[in-house]
Write an enzyme that holds these catalytic residues in place. Sequence first.
Site, PDB file in Angstrom:
ATOM      1  N   ASP A   1       1.990  -1.074  11.908  1.00 15.60           N
ATOM      2  CA  ASP A   1       0.715  -1.577  11.371  1.00 15.60           C
ATOM      3  C   ASP A   1       0.464  -3.038  11.743  1.00 15.60           C
ATOM      4  OD1 ASP A   1       0.129   0.870  10.273  1.00 15.60           O
ATOM      5  OD2 ASP A   1       0.919   0.371   8.296  1.00 15.60           O
TER       6      ASP A   1
ATOM      7  N   LYS B   1      -4.884   5.914  14.430  1.00 15.36           N
ATOM      8  CA  LYS B   1      -4.908   5.217  13.134  1.00 15.36           C
ATOM      9  C   LYS B   1      -6.346   5.212  12.592  1.00 15.36           C
ATOM     10  CE  LYS B   1      -0.543   4.287  12.905  1.00 15.36           C
ATOM     11  NZ  LYS B   1       0.253   5.045  11.932  1.00 15.36           N
TER      12      LYS B   1
ATOM     13  N   ARG C   1      -8.834  12.253  12.028  1.00 17.57           N
ATOM     14  CA  ARG C   1      -7.402  12.007  12.258  1.00 17.57           C
ATOM     15  C   ARG C   1      -6.585  13.301  12.264  1.00 17.57           C
ATOM     16  NH1 ARG C   1      -5.587   6.888   8.843  1.00 17.57           N
ATOM     17  NH2 ARG C   1      -3.793   7.078  10.225  1.00 17.57           N
TER      18      ARG C   1
ATOM     19  N   LYS D   1       0.832  -1.209   0.000  1.00 15.08           N
ATOM     20  CA  LYS D   1       0.000   0.000   0.000  1.00 15.08           C
ATOM     21  C   LYS D   1       0.867   1.261   0.000  1.00 15.08           C
ATOM     22  CE  LYS D   1      -2.865   0.798   3.649  1.00 15.08           C
ATOM     23  NZ  LYS D   1      -2.754   2.190   4.150  1.00 15.08           N
ATOM     24  N   SER D   2       1.878   1.291   0.866  1.00 22.20           N
ATOM     25  CA  SER D   2       2.719   2.496   0.960  1.00 22.20           C
ATOM     26  C   SER D   2       3.439   2.764  -0.361  1.00 22.20           C
ATOM     27  CB  SER D   2       3.773   2.324   2.060  1.00 22.20           C
ATOM     28  OG  SER D   2       3.159   2.251   3.319  1.00 22.20           O
TER      29      SER D   2
END
Length: 441
Positions: free
Chosen positions: A329, A356, A136, A24-25
């Site tokens: 994560d 998160k 967030r 994902k990153s």
Amino acid sequence: MDRPYLDLGPCGPLRGVLRVPGDKSVTHRGLMLLALSQGEGRLFYPLKAGDTLSTARVLRALGAEILEEKGPEGARLAREEGPHFRVRGRGLRLKEPEDVLDCGNAGTLMRLILGILSGQEGLFAVLTGDASLRRRPMGRVVEPLRAMGASIDGREGGKKAPLAVRGRGLKGVSYTLPVPSAQVKSALLLAGLFAEGVTEVVEPVPTRDHTERLFRHFGLPLEAEGPRIRTRRAEPFPAKDLTVPGDFSSAAFFLGAALVTPGSEVTVEGVGLNPTRTGLLEVLKAMGADLEWQVLEGEGGEPVGYVRARYSPLKGVSVDPALIPLLVDEVPILAAAAAWAEGETYIPGLSELRVKESDRVQAIAHNLRALGVAVEEGSDWLRIGGGGVRPGEVEPFHDHRIAMAFAVAGLPVGVRVWEPHWAEISYPGFFGDLLRLCAAS
Ligand code: S3P
């Protein structure tokens, strides 16, 4: 209205080999840098899931052309045939979007794109997201970007989305990260590509370094000297193909499932093994996990290889807080494994987990209790009594990693997962892959 749920297990052992979806990153960053590049480049084996599709949508609204090309069916196609995004970049200059940019659930998207938009002189954009993203903290990127000269306003004085940004000429600054955050580091480095002078980020604690590796891949200015990372204004740079490794954070759920389910052996291939991401392996090893892994190749500057996990009787440990940024994560799946260990596990250094996609400290404690596990929760720590779980119902709290971690925790005894679709934020097909490995035994 009836809420959807999925009843899983009891099932096991899990056996087999799998490839997990793209990181994902790296997918977020690869799409952004290709959108800023000149010409056309392909992003092979990207993650196509809720979060990264949000990035593609936002970048299209900013003028990048992004096509999804599937490639022929087949598990191991040659790179040149594999599924990819074909991106035609804008050569550092984005188009003013006609409407509000919706970042969905993706914190990485909102924070990194703010860095890019801050330096797009004259361009006006408004960023928003879903209910979770609008809760967030955004002040952590807005404040240092303002110190570079950015014009950003938003709810609570710019601490929360929606945020409005008007691109301006920026000046490089030196900024020491007050909390370990790769998203803040990356936002500033991306802004630095448009700033006068040198932009320096000092990170007292290392965080994932995908942005730095990708800057090198694309030939962008980057110097890293211990905790100091510097960049400067970029010249237009050519597009370059990139292959995305499998996401270690997704692989982690299968490693966890194999470790807690008697008789299991699971191998994840083609997975990213960047050392700033794999702190979980060290902690699981200390718990007695039978794990082996090897780096076999490199792609776009990222080490890639396999990890194999076999069922192991685990024992509780006290986790070194310095490791948390390297497994940030993976705390939900670590907690799930700890529930099956003999003895207590103590996990400190969890303040970032409160902000998160959900309050993960609270979400973990809730779900462990729902599965009959003793748990104590502090402001930034968890103490988890081991000994195994009993059948129960788990609640994702609108958070993909919570849904997947607690599906795994309950799998050996049977578990009801409410709103299982949250997994699709980072792993469409997760439950199918999990059940396929169970059925293969
Ligand atoms: C990410 C950084 C981490 C991580 C997130 C992805 C990134 O967030 O939790 O899932 O791609 O840079 P923080 O920067 O908030 O620690």
